[in-house]
Structures are given as structure tokens and as C-alpha cells.
Design an enzyme around this catalytic site. Structure first.
Site, mmCIF file in Angstrom:
data_model
loop_
_atom_site.group_PDB
_atom_site.id
_atom_site.type_symbol
_atom_site.label_atom_id
_atom_site.label_comp_id
_atom_site.label_asym_id
_atom_site.label_seq_id
_atom_site.Cartn_x
_atom_site.Cartn_y
_atom_site.Cartn_z
ATOM 1 N N ARG A 262 -6.216 1.090 17.247
ATOM 2 C CA ARG A 262 -6.777 1.224 15.913
ATOM 3 C C ARG A 262 -7.775 0.074 15.809
ATOM 4 N NH1 ARG A 262 -3.378 1.550 10.305
ATOM 5 N NH2 ARG A 262 -3.803 -0.679 10.309
ATOM 6 N N LYS B 25 0.811 -1.234 0.000
ATOM 7 C CA LYS B 25 0.000 0.000 0.000
ATOM 8 C C LYS B 25 0.838 1.275 0.000
ATOM 9 C CE LYS B 25 -0.347 0.451 4.952
ATOM 10 N NZ LYS B 25 -0.787 -0.217 6.153
HETATM 11 C C1 PLP Z 1 0.314 -0.778 6.723
HETATM 12 C C2 PLP Z 1 0.148 -1.975 7.528
HETATM 13 C C3 PLP Z 1 1.264 -2.807 7.770
HETATM 14 C C4 PLP Z 1 2.656 -2.477 7.277
HETATM 15 O O1 PLP Z 1 3.293 -1.605 8.153
HETATM 16 P P1 PLP Z 1 4.792 -1.124 7.909
HETATM 17 O O2 PLP Z 1 5.090 -0.302 9.107
HETATM 18 O O3 PLP Z 1 4.806 -0.335 6.638
HETATM 19 O O4 PLP Z 1 5.659 -2.321 7.815
HETATM 20 C C5 PLP Z 1 1.049 -3.954 8.507
HETATM 21 N N1 PLP Z 1 -0.171 -4.268 8.974
HETATM 22 C C6 PLP Z 1 -1.258 -3.502 8.772
HETATM 23 C C7 PLP Z 1 -2.574 -3.934 9.326
HETATM 24 C C8 PLP Z 1 -1.132 -2.331 8.044
HETATM 25 O O5 PLP Z 1 -2.217 -1.567 7.839
#
Ligand code: PLP
Length: 366
Positions: free
Chosen positions: A132, A37
Site C-alpha cells: 500500500r 476511522k
Molecule cells: C486503519 C489504519 C490502522 C489501524 O488498523 P487496525 O487494523 O484497525 O488496527 C493503522 N495504521 C494505518 C496507516 C491505518 O490506515
């Protein structure tokens, strides 16, 4: 477009970073899913992650996931944002697994899976403190019991997310709680969980320090692989490349000007009242890139003597007085990127993408 800002992407460095993360995690029995993403799932970068040995892919947006399938990626894909009730059909159709916290959504996923003749895999998200998404710890068992009767849904594991809303750091404590809850679910429901998903990039520090509790067997990594940084722990990860991405923009004006504007100060282009420190006359450059192209807070000039003064939607103003390099009109200024910078430019149609590595330089408008 000639002279547009360019996002330069070194695919070999992405592959290297991926393989380093994968190797360290595999040694501890932890699989790594590559999170796409942060760069709008640009397929060349996804391929570089795949070449680095990633165990699966994950994204928070269905648009990106549909595109990955259309580009021919056959890896298991996890949806990383809890699904919208209005979109369960697509989720079952295009993903293997989704993360969940709402019983009404899980029920709808089960109905969609039934219609499509599929089994949908679910990771139940547990909130261990970041606040969250996720079920509170005391509700995990009840929640898990409520959907084991859905034949089309397979509870494959528990997961947690940290460092996003509350900035909570992963620890052997909070991950230990997740593992314990996993055991409790297994005992209570008499099933075996495949996955305990212990967070993202910020958990890598625990791996380095041998502090990940046994039982955690998946991490979902984006930032570390892409930028070699770990914002939550405020560090550069020493064993990864930090410069796989550069942003370059063309200089369109170079002049010495006073550091304080003349006239009565109203509001700037975004409604803020700007403040200025009087540093006398300073040499400054304008580059042809602005807030419409990139989140200015997420970029930093590679030449550390340059200082970003501010930006409007299409102009970025930089103090170049202290630079030892000559900056001239028609020249280019390079920037390194933080996660928020990358997030914004990757999806901008005003920013060209230039790929290095693998099969040589190629440009593409994504
Ligand atoms: C964006 C996201 C990640 C990735 O996090 P990073 O810090 O970029 O490695 C992992 N888990 C969830 C649920 C996320 O939304």
C-alpha cells in the site's frame, strides 16, 4: 426515527478493551494510538478510548480530525492517510503528525508549516511488503536525506502498514527490517528518531508471542479495541470483548415462502444474476434495513441459526426456519458486526446510535 436500525455501543467495553491493549503494549515499552476511522470518530467512542488510557489519536480523514478538535480533544493526533497535496494547510493546522511517502507533499507541508509558524512532524512510511503506501526499503535513506533540510519539518520516525492491500502479516522479520532502517537513518543523518511505528491490530499477536523486535515503540490500533477481532490473522483476540457493538433492526414481514423464486430470472437490484438452492418452503423474515444502511457482508445475526439470504437497498431477507426463538413482525433481530459493517453503519444517518455505559444510556444521531 421510530423503528430505525439502531447501533448499540457499549462504551465500558471499549474502555476495557483499550486499557487491556494499552497495558500489554506499555509493558513492552510500546505506545498505543487509538484509530478512530472505523467508527467515523463518533466522539463518545473516542472519549471511551481516552478513558482507557490511549497515548494519542489517529484518523485517516481530515473531516474527522477537524471534528475531534472542535469537540475539544487535545490529544496528539496523527493523520493516517498520506496527505493530499491540495490539503496540506489543513493537515498542518489540525494534526501534530502525518505519515508520508512523497517528497512533493512533504515540501508543501514544509511551506504550509512556515506560513503557519509551526513545526510539522512526519513519520516516513516504509513499504515492507504489503504494497500500500510507503517508500521501498532501498529508497528510505535517500528520501530521508532529501527533507532534513526543511526546517519546519521534523522527521520523528519510520512506520509501516501491513495487512491492508496485500494481506501481508507483520513478523519479527519485516518489523526487524523497519528497526534496522531506523538505525541506519539515525546514523546517516545524525539524529534520533522518536518513533518506530509497527502497524495496527495484526501486530498484537506478535506482542502476545513476544516476537516484536526491540525498537518498535508505537502501534496504531483500531479493530482490536473496537471489535476484539484481528481480521488479518483471522482470529478473535481472546483477552478482549467482542460484543461492544450490536446492530438491531425491526422485523416487517414474517412468511413461509419457497426458497426459489418463480418466473424468469433477470438481474437483481444491483445488476447481479442471483442463484438459488431449492430447500423447499422456508420461514423467512424481512427486516427494515438494507444495503443503503450497512455493508451486509459485515454483519452476522447474533442467533447463529438465522441465515442472511440477501438484501436490496432497504430490505434484508433472513431465513428463520431453524431458529428456536419466535420471530414476529414488530420484533427485533440483533446482529454482530465485522469491521466493514461497523465502518458503514457508523456514518449512516439512517442508523441511530445508542450508547450504554459511562453515564447511562443516551441516544444521539452521532
Ligand atoms: C486503519 C489504519 C490502522 C489501524 O488498523 P487496525 O487494523 O484497525 O488496527 C493503522 N495504521 C494505518 C496507516 C491505518 O490506515
Amino acid at each position: 426515527m421510530q423503528g430505525s436500525p439502531i447501533l448499540e455501543i457499549d462504551l465500558d467495553k471499549i474502555t476495557f478493551n483499550t486499557s487491556q491493549v494499552v497495558e500489554r503494549c506499555h509493558r513492552k515499552g510500546i505506545e498505543v494510538i487509538g484509530v478512530t476511522k472505523g467508527f467515523s470518530a463518533i466522539h463518545q467512542i473516542v472519549s471511551a478510548m481516552v478513558a482507557g488510557g490511549i497515548d494519542g489519536l489517529a484518523d485517516s480523514r481530515m473531516e474527522n480530525i477537524v471534528e475531534l478538535r472542535e469537540k475539544g480533544f487535545t490529544q496528539p493526533i496523527t493523520l493516517l492517510r498520506i496527505p493530499r497535496l491540495s490539503n496540506v494547510m489543513k493537515v498542518v493546522q489540525y494534526t501534530d503528525t502525518s505519515i508520508n511517502s512523497e517528497i512533493s507533499v512533504i515540501k508543501a507541508l514544509a511551506q504550509a508549516a512556515k506560513q503557519l509558524g509551526k513545526i510539522h512532524r512526519i513519520i516516513l512510511m516504509v513499504d515492507v511488503g504489503d504494497l500500500r503506501e510507503g517508500v521501498l526499503q532501498e529508497n528510505v535513506l535517500d528520501m530521508a536525506k532529501r527533507f532534513t533540510s526543511f526546517k519546519e519539518i521534523k522527521l520523528i520516525g519510520l512506520g509501516t502498514n501491513m495487512g491492508c492491500f496485500g494481506g501481508i502479516l507483520p513478523s519479527s522479520n519485516n518489523l526487524g527490517v523497519l528497526v534496522e532502517l531506523g538505525r541506519a537513518v539515525e546514523n546517516e543523518l545524525n539524529l534520533k528518531l522518536e518513533i518506530i511505528s509497527g502497524g495496527g491490530t495484526s501486530t498484537l499477536l506478535l506482542i502476545e508471542n513476544e516476537q516484536v523486535p526491540a525498537g518498535v515503540n508505537q502501534l496504531r490500533i483500531g479493530e482490536g479495541i473496537l471489535l476484539g477481532t484481528d481480521t488479518t490473522n483471522n482470529r478473535k483476540i481472546p483477552w478482549l470483548h467482542h460484543d461492544a457493538f450490536h446492530l438491531r433492526a425491526e422485523v416487517i414481514e414474517v412468511k413461509s415462502k419457497p426458497s426459489v423464486p418463480t418466473g424468469i430470472i433477470g438481474r437483481d437490484a444491483f445488476g447481479n444474476i442471483p442463484e438459488f438452492e431449492d430447500l423447499g418452503v422456508r420461514k423467512r423474515a424481512i427486516v427494515s434495513m438494507g444495503k443503503q444502511d450497512v455493508n451486509i457482508k459485515g454483519i452476522h445475526p447474533v442467533d447463529e441459526s438465522l441465515k442472511i439470504m440477501g438484501a436490496s437497498s432497504d430490505h434484508l431477507i433472513i431465513d428463520i426456519e431453524d431458529s428456536e426463538h419466535e420471530v414476529k413482525v414488530g420484533g427485533v433481530i440483533a446482529f454482530s458486526l465485522a469491521y466493514s459493517g461497523l465502518l458503514s453503519v457508523s456514518d449512516s444517518r439512517y442508523v441511530r446510535k445508542l450508547f450504554k455505559g459511562n453515564c447511562g444510556p443516551t441516544t444521539n444521531t452521532t
